[in-house]
Scaffold this motif. Structure first.
Motif, mmCIF file in Angstrom:
data_model
loop_
_atom_site.group_PDB
_atom_site.id
_atom_site.type_symbol
_atom_site.label_atom_id
_atom_site.label_comp_id
_atom_site.label_asym_id
_atom_site.label_seq_id
_atom_site.Cartn_x
_atom_site.Cartn_y
_atom_site.Cartn_z
ATOM 1 N N SER A 1 53.013 39.994 45.474
ATOM 2 C CA SER A 1 51.631 39.509 45.417
ATOM 3 C C SER A 1 51.492 38.122 46.041
ATOM 4 N N PHE B 1 55.889 22.502 48.518
ATOM 5 C CA PHE B 1 56.390 22.614 47.142
ATOM 6 C C PHE B 1 57.894 22.893 47.079
ATOM 7 N N ALA C 1 57.533 32.259 41.362
ATOM 8 C CA ALA C 1 57.723 31.517 42.612
ATOM 9 C C ALA C 1 58.151 30.079 42.327
ATOM 10 N N ALA D 1 52.148 35.229 45.666
ATOM 11 C CA ALA D 1 52.447 34.110 44.758
ATOM 12 C C ALA D 1 52.132 32.756 45.356
ATOM 13 N N LEU D 2 51.074 32.688 46.194
ATOM 14 C CA LEU D 2 50.639 31.374 46.677
ATOM 15 C C LEU D 2 49.982 30.626 45.517
ATOM 16 N N TYR D 3 50.231 29.326 45.426
ATOM 17 C CA TYR D 3 49.640 28.555 44.333
ATOM 18 C C TYR D 3 48.158 28.335 44.631
ATOM 19 N N ASP D 4 47.306 28.915 43.785
ATOM 20 C CA ASP D 4 45.850 28.866 44.012
ATOM 21 C C ASP D 4 45.300 27.450 44.052
ATOM 22 N N SER D 5 45.914 26.571 43.246
ATOM 23 C CA SER D 5 45.333 25.240 43.097
ATOM 24 C C SER D 5 45.793 24.279 44.180
ATOM 25 N N MET D 6 46.598 24.757 45.117
ATOM 26 C CA MET D 6 47.119 23.861 46.149
ATOM 27 C C MET D 6 46.681 24.336 47.533
ATOM 28 N N THR E 1 50.131 36.909 39.175
ATOM 29 C CA THR E 1 50.309 36.885 40.628
ATOM 30 C C THR E 1 51.669 36.296 40.998
ATOM 31 N N GLU E 2 52.590 36.279 40.064
ATOM 32 C CA GLU E 2 53.991 35.888 40.284
ATOM 33 C C GLU E 2 54.162 34.425 40.672
ATOM 34 N N GLN E 3 53.110 33.589 40.482
ATOM 35 C CA GLN E 3 53.271 32.181 40.849
ATOM 36 C C GLN E 3 54.289 31.478 39.964
#
Ligand code: ATP
Ligand code: MG
Lengths: 258, 249
Positions: free
Chosen positions: B96, B111, A130, B98-103, A125-127
């Motif tokens: 996509s 961030f 990022a 690219a939001l950080y899921d864990s935050m 998911t490109e994190q």
């Protein structure tokens, strides 16, 4: 001039390729892990997560293992009239082998898969990209912290699991006869040598490192799609479990030489 | 978006860009430039290398050959720190999100602020987070997790995170793909509002013709790894070339 080409079966080639890439990845860990900037906060957080996540399961299995081992040994030992040796025997098997291996395997299942899945889904998911554009080195922030946390937390977990396991054994023996807590542990520590304990603890650092680096590697190079993430998590567990046994085999050879 | 012809300063120039993955030649001698204040759309079909192109611009993918100048500096020869300085000025909206899921949303937005090592007080950071969320109309989601948001909301939060550093240039990677037409229109009008408010220059990657017609000052077509044609939306719509016509049917 004829060109010499070594042709290997496809899966052998893939295995060798993977092994090479994994070594490169581990080398990068040492290169990047010991140069600033240090991600101390994330490392501490990962230590907590890694330890906290696996402690209940590792503790429970260790307890049951100690209890069951003692109960299964008991009849045979009584038959040969050496039931007094049970604490020493259980102590040595747990501290030298069962504690480290069992905890490491639980750790691989719990932590290896979660690191593989987490990094894998961050990858697809490109994190990870990022992070890179947000002034962060994702290798340091994700891989170094998680691998270090796994390397340091597994030995601690193993020591706790050993203690719980021995306590389980103490309860196990008390099902049949009355042995005081003091006597039980005195028996163990009379027979447990320094050379039993130290190599057993040292090898768990390597187990922890293997679980961390393999989980990260599988996640970091996860292929596209949700299927890729599942595959990363799964092969992180399989590869690191096998790796643990291989390292254990090496460790026993080395300690035999000492 | 008004076409600004008296400003001709280049903020991005790309010359002779080549990139292949193994035998797969994705970009082959690609040339492009972006003027200050302009909205440039790069149009290409799926798999044509659009994402690869803008990831090269921001230094996420290393091209095999070519020159990429961003705000006067060649990103391919920059040191890591200098590249980070450029990345503060160039926002990137990921395909996509690219939001950080864990935050939480707040931590997601903080961030880049924290990591680019500006020394910010907590209240200054809070103000910036709330301003960015206000720009996308989602102040109430500040303490939610990304998983609790809808696709359109996630896109807007991602946009807010891109905006929080007040970039001069924004690179949009398919901002409307995967959204329903109404939500897509909302995102497009948000992009236009941002363009008006902050005078940003932008490269918008898309294959959504609605998005092209509404946002483009200029359109470049990425076909066969190179910049196949370039012009305004209306010019390209009139073109007789088969490969260009396909897009406008
Ligand atoms: N890291 C990579 N390794 C190998 N091949 C890659 C990599 N990234 C992209 N490609 C290949 O490059 C080509 C272009 O990919 P890219 O993601 O740029 O397409 P795109 O134009 O953005 O398509 P879409 O509209 O589907 O996002 C594809 O054929 C893809 O397989
Ligand atoms: Mg793309």
């Amino acid at each position: 001039m004829a060109k010499f080409e070594l042709t290997l079966p496809e899966n052998t080639r893939r295995f060798l390729h993977d092994a090479g890439e994994l070594s490169r990845f581990a080398a990068r860990f040492f290169a990047e892990g010991f140069s600033p900037r240090y991600e101390v906060l994330e490392f501490v957080r990962q230590c907590f997560v890694v330890g906290y996540k696996s402690l209940p399961l590792a503790g429970l299995t260790a307890f049951i293992m100690g209890l069951v081992l003692t109960m299964q040994l008991h009849p045979t030992m009584v038959y040969y009239g050496v039931e007094a040796m049970i604490p020493a025997m259980v102590g040595i098997s747990i501290v030298r082998e069962i504690g480290p291996i069992l905890t490491a395997l639980i750790f691989a299942g719990k932590i290896g898969s979660s690191i593989g899945a987490e990094l894998g889904s961050m990858k697809v998911t490109e994190q990870i990209d990022a992070m890179e554009v947000s002034g962060t080195n994702p290798f340091k922030y994700l891989v170094v912290t998680r691998t270090l946390a796994a390397t340091l937390m597994l030995p601690i977990l193993v020591i706790i699991a050993d203690a719980i396991s021995l306590y389980g054994s103490y309860l196990g023996i008390n099902i049949y006869e009355n042995v005081s807590f003091y006597l039980f542990f005195k028996q163990i520590f009379d027979h447990l040598l320094f050379m039993d304990v130290v190599p057993a603890v040292i090898k768990t650092f390597f187990f922890g490192f293997a679980v961390g680096i393999i989980g990260c590697y599988k996640g970091y190079y996860s292929s596209k799609g949700t299927e890729g993430v599942g595959r990363s998590a799964n092969s992180a567990v399989v590869v690191s479990s096998v790796m643990i046994f291989i390292l254990d085999l090496l460790a026993v050879q080395i300690t035999d030489l000492l | 978006m008004a076409r600004n012809s008296d400003h001709k300063e280049m903020v991005i120039t790309i010359e002779g860009l080549c990139k292949s993955f193994g035998a797969n030649m994705v970009l082959d001698d690609f040339n492009l430039s972006l003027h200050r204040g302009e909205s440039l759309v790069v149009l290409g079909k799926s798999g044509s290398g659009k994402s690869v192109l803008i990831k090269c611009i921001i230094g996420l993918i290393r091209p095999d050959r070519g020159i990429i100048r961003v705000l006067g500096q060649n990103v391919l020869t920059l040191s890591h720190d200098a590249l980070d300085e450029i990345r503060v000025k160039v926002g990137f909206l990921f395909q996509s999100n690219a939001l950080y899921d864990s935050m939480t949303v707040r931590e997601n937005l903080e961030f880049p602020l924290r990591r680019h090592s500006f020394n910010l007080t907590q209240s200054a950071a809070n103000d910036m987070v709330m301003e960015a969320l206000h720009n996308v109309g989602l102040e109430h989601t500040v303490d939610m997790m990304p998983a609790e948001l809808s696709g359109g909301m996630r896109k807007r939060i991602a946009l807010a995170r891109t905006l929080i550093l007040k970039p001069e240039i924004i690179l949009y990677d398919e901002p409307t793909t995967g959204l329903d037409p109404i939500t897509a229109l909302e995102i497009i009008s948000l992009m236009k509002a941002i363009h008006e408010k902050y005078r940003t220059s932008s490269i918008i990657i898309t294959h959504d013709m609605k998005c092209v017609s509404l946002t483009a000052d200029r359109v470049a077509m990425l076909i066969d790894g190179r910049c196949y044609a370039e012009g305004t939306y209306d010019e390209l719509k009139m073109a007789q070339d088969e490969k260009i016509k396909q897009f406008f049917q």
